[in-house]
Design a protein around this motif. Structure first.
Motif, PDB file in Angstrom:
ATOM      1  N   VAL A  14       0.870  -1.174   0.000  1.00 36.24           N
ATOM      2  CA  VAL A  14       0.000   0.000   0.000  1.00 36.24           C
ATOM      3  C   VAL A  14       0.906   1.222   0.000  1.00 36.24           C
ATOM      4  N   HIS A  15       0.758   2.086  -1.011  1.00 37.33           N
ATOM      5  CA  HIS A  15       1.654   3.225  -1.184  1.00 37.33           C
ATOM      6  C   HIS A  15       0.902   4.548  -1.016  1.00 37.33           C
ATOM      7  N   LYS A  16       1.143   5.235   0.093  1.00 35.30           N
ATOM      8  CA  LYS A  16       0.678   6.611   0.315  1.00 35.30           C
ATOM      9  C   LYS A  16      -0.808   6.773  -0.009  1.00 35.30           C
ATOM     10  N   VAL A  17      -1.613   5.896   0.556  1.00 39.30           N
ATOM     11  CA  VAL A  17      -3.053   5.907   0.305  1.00 39.30           C
ATOM     12  C   VAL A  17      -3.748   6.920   1.210  1.00 39.30           C
ATOM     13  N   SER A  18      -4.601   7.741   0.610  1.00 38.64           N
ATOM     14  CA  SER A  18      -5.417   8.696   1.351  1.00 38.64           C
ATOM     15  C   SER A  18      -6.885   8.502   0.985  1.00 38.64           C
ATOM     16  N   LYS A  19      -7.743   8.640   1.995  1.00 36.92           N
ATOM     17  CA  LYS A  19      -9.182   8.532   1.780  1.00 36.92           C
ATOM     18  C   LYS A  19      -9.896   9.558   2.650  1.00 36.92           C
ATOM     19  N   ARG A  20     -10.768  10.337   2.021  1.00 37.53           N
ATOM     20  CA  ARG A  20     -11.529  11.355   2.729  1.00 37.53           C
ATOM     21  C   ARG A  20     -13.024  11.105   2.579  1.00 37.53           C
ATOM     22  N   LEU A  71      -7.901   8.338   6.033  1.00 36.98           N
ATOM     23  CA  LEU A  71      -6.559   7.796   5.825  1.00 36.98           C
ATOM     24  C   LEU A  71      -5.685   8.900   5.247  1.00 36.98           C
ATOM     25  N   ASN A  72      -4.469   9.018   5.757  1.00 37.77           N
ATOM     26  CA  ASN A  72      -3.582  10.089   5.318  1.00 37.77           C
ATOM     27  C   ASN A  72      -2.226   9.516   4.911  1.00 37.77           C
ATOM     28  N   ARG A  73      -2.078   9.273   3.607  1.00 39.67           N
ATOM     29  CA  ARG A  73      -0.815   8.810   3.041  1.00 39.67           C
ATOM     30  C   ARG A  73      -0.278   7.574   3.765  1.00 39.67           C
ATOM     31  N   VAL A  74      -1.141   6.573   3.879  1.00 38.09           N
ATOM     32  CA  VAL A  74      -0.790   5.326   4.557  1.00 38.09           C
ATOM     33  C   VAL A  74       0.032   4.432   3.620  1.00 38.09           C
ATOM     34  N   SER A  75       1.143   3.953   4.131  1.00 35.48           N
ATOM     35  CA  SER A  75       1.967   2.990   3.392  1.00 35.48           C
ATOM     36  C   SER A  75       2.264   1.792   4.290  1.00 35.48           C
ATOM     37  N   LEU A  76       2.201   0.619   3.710  1.00 37.34           N
ATOM     38  CA  LEU A  76       2.554  -0.597   4.442  1.00 37.34           C
ATOM     39  C   LEU A  76       2.802  -1.713   3.444  1.00 37.34           C
ATOM     40  N   HIS A  77       3.373  -2.800   3.941  1.00 37.78           N
ATOM     41  CA  HIS A  77       3.556  -3.981   3.100  1.00 37.78           C
ATOM     42  C   HIS A  77       3.278  -5.230   3.924  1.00 37.78           C
ATOM     43  N   VAL A  78       2.889  -6.290   3.227  1.00 41.79           N
ATOM     44  CA  VAL A  78       2.672  -7.592   3.850  1.00 41.79           C
ATOM     45  C   VAL A  78       3.396  -8.620   2.999  1.00 41.79           C
ATOM     46  N   ALA A  79       4.314  -9.350   3.618  1.00 44.21           N
ATOM     47  CA  ALA A  79       5.080 -10.366   2.893  1.00 44.21           C
ATOM     48  C   ALA A  79       4.290 -11.669   2.813  1.00 44.21           C
ATOM     49  N   GLU A  80       4.665 -12.490   1.874  1.00 45.93           N
ATOM     50  CA  GLU A  80       4.005 -13.787   1.716  1.00 45.93           C
ATOM     51  C   GLU A  80       4.121 -14.609   2.996  1.00 45.93           C
ATOM     52  N   LYS A  81       3.015 -15.237   3.384  1.00 45.33           N
ATOM     53  CA  LYS A  81       2.920 -16.164   4.511  1.00 45.33           C
ATOM     54  C   LYS A  81       3.144 -15.492   5.869  1.00 45.33           C
ATOM     55  N   GLU A  82       3.009 -14.191   5.925  1.00 41.64           N
ATOM     56  CA  GLU A  82       3.052 -13.480   7.200  1.00 41.64           C
ATOM     57  C   GLU A  82       1.664 -13.452   7.840  1.00 41.64           C
ATOM     58  N   ILE A  83       1.641 -13.285   9.148  1.00 44.00           N
ATOM     59  CA  ILE A  83       0.446 -12.833   9.852  1.00 44.00           C
ATOM     60  C   ILE A  83       0.779 -11.439  10.370  1.00 44.00           C
ATOM     61  N   VAL A  84       0.081 -10.452   9.842  1.00 42.80           N
ATOM     62  CA  VAL A  84       0.324  -9.066  10.222  1.00 42.80           C
ATOM     63  C   VAL A  84      -0.906  -8.530  10.938  1.00 42.80           C
ATOM     64  N   GLY A  85      -0.695  -7.985  12.133  1.00 43.95           N
ATOM     65  CA  GLY A  85      -1.777  -7.381  12.887  1.00 43.95           C
ATOM     66  C   GLY A  85      -1.892  -5.901  12.576  1.00 43.95           C
ATOM     67  N   LEU A  86      -3.133  -5.415  12.473  1.00 49.73           N
ATOM     68  CA  LEU A  86      -3.402  -4.003  12.253  1.00 49.73           C
ATOM     69  C   LEU A  86      -4.220  -3.520  13.443  1.00 49.73           C
ATOM     70  N   TYR A  94      -5.614   8.109  13.903  1.00 49.30           N
ATOM     71  CA  TYR A  94      -6.096   9.249  13.120  1.00 49.30           C
ATOM     72  C   TYR A  94      -5.709   9.125  11.647  1.00 49.30           C
ATOM     73  N   GLY A  95      -5.815   7.901  11.124  1.00 52.48           N
ATOM     74  CA  GLY A  95      -5.595   7.688   9.702  1.00 52.48           C
ATOM     75  C   GLY A  95      -4.153   7.642   9.262  1.00 52.48           C
ATOM     76  N   GLU A  96      -3.215   7.605  10.215  1.00 54.46           N
ATOM     77  CA  GLU A  96      -1.801   7.564   9.855  1.00 54.46           C
ATOM     78  C   GLU A  96      -1.105   6.394  10.540  1.00 54.46           C
TER      79      GLU A  96
END
Length: 251
Positions: free
Chosen positions: A6-12, A19-34, A213-215
């Motif tokens: 996810v690259h610099k995603v914003s949603k109003r 969402l304010n310029r959210v970036s993240l990644h998830v690798a294969e076979k990971e469990i990632v908590g949000l 707060y969306g970041e």
């Protein structure tokens, strides 16, 4: 290799910056908590990833392909499935028929015969095989949560989005569901999950990403997140959550 980026995603929404310029990644076979306080933008981010919302800015890359703004049914065909916090089974259909729906409209676009084979295997995986002929409306809360997960798994996803699948479960049911999630990862499926139950998310995640707060305010191992100053500050508005955050890692 990153499965999702996810690259610099914003949603109003009007004047609300969800969402304010959210970036993240998830690798294969990971469990990632949000994680993050209520209103942090977690479910909005899920809605952007699986096509419910189109972002005003940024991109969503899945398996090297830009899927930004694609329709949810298209994204499901590409290999992203989602289990929702509020379960809505097709109450008049059987458990088996509910799960077959996921296979018919998922990545492999199965026929009814093929969908039945997948559904039977998935029900075994989540521990609902003995309930397959029961009308879905007769299941209890924990069983409906498993059904929601089974329907998503039947879509044969590469990435499974789990939105508070532990909500409303008692400690025994939580422990059983965590074992199911671990088995899902062991089968080769990547998991990105939203959860407010701190002890559970801290114990099952390889990495944790924190929204406020969306970041994105923090990212790291559960141990790093539990003692991150910005994370503790974000949860101070809810003492119960900040305490449980530390308790989850022996703080």
């Amino acid at each position: 290799m990153n499965l999702l980026e996810v690259h610099k995603v914003s949603k109003r929404f009007g004047g609300l910056q969800a969402l304010n310029r959210v970036s993240l990644h998830v690798a294969e076979k990971e469990i990632v908590g949000l994680i993050g306080p209520n209103g942090a933008g977690k479910t909005t981010l899920f809605n952007v990833i699986n096509g419910v919302y189109r972002p005003e800015e940024g991109r969503v890359i899945f398996r090297g392909r830009d899927i930004t703004g694609r329709m949810p049914y298209e994204i499901a065909r590409l290999g992203i499935a989602r289990a929702h916090q509020i379960v809505r089974p097709l109450n008049e259909l059987t458990v088996l028929e509910n799960v077959m729906v996921g296979a018919c409209f998922g990545r492999e676009n199965r026929s009814l015969r093929g969908a039945r084979e997948i559904a039977l295997a998935v029900l075994e995986q989540v521990g609902l095989a003995s309930k397959r002929d029961m009308v879905a409306g007769q299941l209890n809360v924990a069983e409906k949560k498993r059904l929601e997960m089974a329907r998503a798994l039947a879509a044969r996803p590469y990435l499974l989005l789990l939105d508070e699948v532990l909500a409303g479960l008692n400690p025994t049911e939580v422990a059983a569901m965590l074992e199911v999630i671990r088995a899902i990862r062991e089968s080769g499926i990547t998991v990105l999950m939203i959860e407010h139950l701190m002890h559970a998310i801290m114990n099952i995640s390889d990495r944790i990403i924190v929204l406020d707060y969306g970041e994105v305010i923090a990212e790291g191992t559960p141990q790093e997140i539990a003692r991150h100053p910005k994370v503790i500050e974000a949860y101070l508005g809810d003492p119960r959550l900040s305490y449980s955050l530390l308790e989850a890692n022996g703080g």
